[in-house]
Motif scaffolding. Structure first.
Motif, short mmCIF file in Angstrom:
data_model
loop_
_atom_site.label_atom_id
_atom_site.label_comp_id
_atom_site.label_asym_id
_atom_site.label_seq_id
_atom_site.Cartn_x
_atom_site.Cartn_y
_atom_site.Cartn_z
N MET A 1 43.36 112.70 -34.53
CA MET A 1 44.70 112.86 -33.99
C MET A 1 45.51 111.63 -34.35
SD MET A 1 45.80 113.53 -30.08
CE MET A 1 44.82 112.18 -29.49
N GLU A 2 46.50 111.78 -35.17
CA GLU A 2 47.27 110.64 -35.61
C GLU A 2 48.43 110.34 -34.67
OE1 GLU A 2 48.46 110.65 -39.59
OE2 GLU A 2 46.49 111.05 -40.40
N ALA A 3 48.72 109.04 -34.54
CA ALA A 3 49.85 108.62 -33.73
C ALA A 3 51.13 108.80 -34.52
CB ALA A 3 49.69 107.15 -33.33
N PRO A 4 52.29 108.87 -33.83
CA PRO A 4 53.55 108.92 -34.55
C PRO A 4 53.77 107.66 -35.36
CG PRO A 4 53.91 108.69 -32.19
CD PRO A 4 52.45 108.93 -32.39
N ALA A 5 54.63 107.73 -36.37
CA ALA A 5 54.87 106.59 -37.25
C ALA A 5 55.37 105.39 -36.46
CB ALA A 5 55.87 106.97 -38.33
N VAL A 6 56.16 105.64 -35.40
CA VAL A 6 56.68 104.56 -34.58
C VAL A 6 55.78 104.42 -33.36
CG1 VAL A 6 58.64 103.77 -33.20
CG2 VAL A 6 59.03 104.97 -35.36
N ASN A 7 55.40 103.19 -33.02
CA ASN A 7 54.60 102.94 -31.83
C ASN A 7 55.47 103.19 -30.61
OD1 ASN A 7 53.27 101.69 -29.61
ND2 ASN A 7 52.11 100.42 -31.05
N PHE A 8 55.25 104.33 -29.95
CA PHE A 8 56.13 104.73 -28.85
C PHE A 8 55.99 103.77 -27.67
CE2 PHE A 8 57.31 107.31 -25.13
CZ PHE A 8 58.59 107.68 -25.53
N THR A 9 54.79 103.26 -27.42
CA THR A 9 54.61 102.32 -26.32
C THR A 9 55.41 101.05 -26.56
OG1 THR A 9 52.38 103.17 -25.88
CG2 THR A 9 52.91 101.01 -24.99
N LEU A 10 55.39 100.56 -27.81
CA LEU A 10 56.17 99.37 -28.13
C LEU A 10 57.66 99.64 -28.00
CD1 LEU A 10 56.41 96.48 -29.19
CD2 LEU A 10 56.25 97.39 -31.53
N LEU A 11 58.10 100.80 -28.49
CA LEU A 11 59.52 101.17 -28.37
C LEU A 11 59.93 101.26 -26.91
CD1 LEU A 11 62.18 102.10 -29.64
CD2 LEU A 11 61.26 104.42 -29.68
N LEU A 12 59.08 101.87 -26.09
CA LEU A 12 59.37 102.00 -24.66
C LEU A 12 59.42 100.63 -24.00
CD1 LEU A 12 59.85 104.50 -22.86
CD2 LEU A 12 57.45 104.34 -22.18
N PHE A 13 58.54 99.74 -24.42
CA PHE A 13 58.52 98.38 -23.85
C PHE A 13 59.80 97.63 -24.20
CE2 PHE A 13 57.21 93.84 -24.11
CZ PHE A 13 56.91 93.65 -22.77
N ILE A 14 60.27 97.78 -25.45
CA ILE A 14 61.52 97.13 -25.85
C ILE A 14 62.69 97.68 -25.03
CG2 ILE A 14 63.16 96.85 -27.75
CD1 ILE A 14 60.73 96.85 -29.65
N LEU A 15 62.73 99.00 -24.86
CA LEU A 15 63.78 99.61 -24.03
C LEU A 15 63.69 99.12 -22.60
CD1 LEU A 15 63.76 103.31 -25.31
CD2 LEU A 15 65.54 101.59 -25.67
N LEU A 16 62.47 98.94 -22.11
CA LEU A 16 62.28 98.43 -20.75
C LEU A 16 62.86 97.03 -20.61
CD1 LEU A 16 60.81 98.98 -17.98
CD2 LEU A 16 58.90 97.67 -18.93
N LEU A 17 62.62 96.17 -21.60
CA LEU A 17 63.15 94.81 -21.55
C LEU A 17 64.67 94.79 -21.63
CD1 LEU A 17 60.64 92.86 -23.85
CD2 LEU A 17 60.68 92.96 -21.35
N VAL A 18 65.22 95.60 -22.54
CA VAL A 18 66.68 95.62 -22.73
C VAL A 18 67.37 96.16 -21.49
CG1 VAL A 18 68.57 96.61 -24.06
CG2 VAL A 18 66.52 95.76 -25.24
N THR A 19 66.93 97.34 -21.03
CA THR A 19 67.58 97.93 -19.86
C THR A 19 67.32 97.10 -18.61
OG1 THR A 19 65.67 99.39 -19.48
CG2 THR A 19 67.48 100.27 -20.79
N GLY A 20 66.15 96.48 -18.55
CA GLY A 20 65.85 95.61 -17.40
C GLY A 20 66.78 94.41 -17.34
N ALA A 21 67.08 93.83 -18.51
CA ALA A 21 68.00 92.69 -18.55
C ALA A 21 69.39 93.11 -18.06
CB ALA A 21 68.07 92.13 -19.97
N PHE A 22 69.87 94.26 -18.53
CA PHE A 22 71.18 94.74 -18.06
C PHE A 22 71.14 95.06 -16.57
CE2 PHE A 22 72.10 95.43 -22.57
CZ PHE A 22 73.44 95.10 -22.62
N TRP A 23 70.00 95.59 -16.07
CA TRP A 23 69.88 95.92 -14.65
C TRP A 23 69.99 94.66 -13.79
CZ3 TRP A 23 66.45 94.69 -10.71
CH2 TRP A 23 66.52 95.49 -9.57
N VAL A 24 69.33 93.58 -14.24
CA VAL A 24 69.38 92.31 -13.49
C VAL A 24 70.80 91.76 -13.47
CG1 VAL A 24 68.62 89.91 -13.48
CG2 VAL A 24 66.96 91.74 -13.88
N VAL A 25 71.46 91.73 -14.64
CA VAL A 25 72.83 91.22 -14.71
C VAL A 25 73.77 92.09 -13.89
CG1 VAL A 25 74.75 90.64 -16.24
CG2 VAL A 25 72.40 90.18 -16.96
#
Length: 307
Positions: A1-25
């Protein structure tokens, strides 16, 4: 079973950091600024209404309590760019925690696990049964159960950790696994199996012999193609960690499973690229235990627990 070309966990983590920063501000700056501006505007409108009343002038409708309240609410409303950043943070955080520590969905793309799992099956994988791990770095946070023979697991392919595979554990650390003449033997004891009719593969339009096999406490079905050779196709594989623990011959192979590693095979025994070809699965590479098929849009008969 192959994973998608983009690491979804990494992408989700980046979105978490970005949206989290905006949430704090947003929480500690932008929202406070809007509240202050809304309160100041409402106070100014009420003051204006009081001044007009002192002069005997009836205020117009724009100075009514309802309109003042509406104006205040309008100033308190988040702008669109905050709705799509700070506003999404709780949702992304929930999805990230759910996928990382509870259950993660996967899709079966091939027939290597037939008849247990078929192409198109959408499955859920238990992420905590073998112990919680930090996302991305995979360091263990808690202890859990030890993977057992018969468990169907999702793991990162040892030769390419960017790819996820799904197979069944047939050998645990310290086991001697033999698969010769298409019969599985663990530590010198043949694994019980009995014929269970035939399986029709709609993709190849071929009937395969189906068997019930008992691995540990797990009873499941396997497929064997009597026309396929008993030896590993392509001959003995090249180098992989602990390759010296395996011996290949014209009848199959014998492998001694190293400590901290597992030997896995597909239930479709003659149509599976597994530990016979690329070696052992380190315990660190295990993502979790596959436990449920929740959907297959090509047919609903396979929905249910995974055995």
């Amino acid at each position: 079973m192959e994973a998608p070309a983009v690491n979804f966990t990494l992408l989700l983590f980046i979105l978490l950091l970005v949206t989290g920063a905006f949430w704090v501000v947003e929480k500690f700056r932008f929202s406070r600024q809007r509240i202050a501006a809304a309160n100041a505007a409402a106070h100014a409108l009420r003051t204006r209404r009081e001044e007009l009343a002192k002069q005997g002038i009836a205020p117009d409708a724009s100075l009514s309590d309802e309109n003042i309240a509406a104006a205040r609410e309008n100033l308190l409303r988040q702008p669109w760019w905050l709705e799509w950043t700070a506003g999404l943070f709780p949702v992304i955080a929930f999805v990230f925690l759910l996928r990382s520590f509870v259950a993660e969905p996967f899709k079966i793309p091939s027939g290597s696990m037939e008849p247990t799992l078929v192409p198109g099956d959408l499955i859920l994988v238990n992420k905590f049964i073998y112990g919680l791990r930090l996302p991305l770095v995979h360091d263990r946070l808690t202890s859990g159960e030890q993977p057992q023979r018969g468990n169907v697991i999702v793991f990162r392919l040892p030769k390419d950790p960017a790819i996820d595979y799904i197979k069944r554990i047939v050998g645990t650390p310290g086991d001697t696994v033999s698969y010769e003449n298409k019969h599985l033997v663990i530590n010198g004891v043949p694994v019980a199996e009995k014929p269970d009719g035939e399986w029709f593969d709609p993709n190849s339009m071929v009937y395969y012999q189906q068997y019930q096999e008992m691995l540990g406490k797990t009873r499941h079905r396997i497929l064997i193609n009597p026309q396929a050779p008993a030896y590993v196709l392509g001959g003995p594989p090249g180098d992989f960690p602990h390759r010296e623990n395996c011996h290949y011959n014209t009848e199959g192979f014998v492998c001694k499973v190293p400590q901290g590693m597992y030997f896995v095979m597909g239930d479709n025994r003659d149509n599976s690229e597994d530990s016979r070809y690329w070696g052992f699965v380190p315990e660190r590479n295990i993502v979790g235990k596959a436990f449920f098929v929740w959907m297959n849009f090509g047919g609903l008969k396979n929905i249910g627990p995974i055995h």
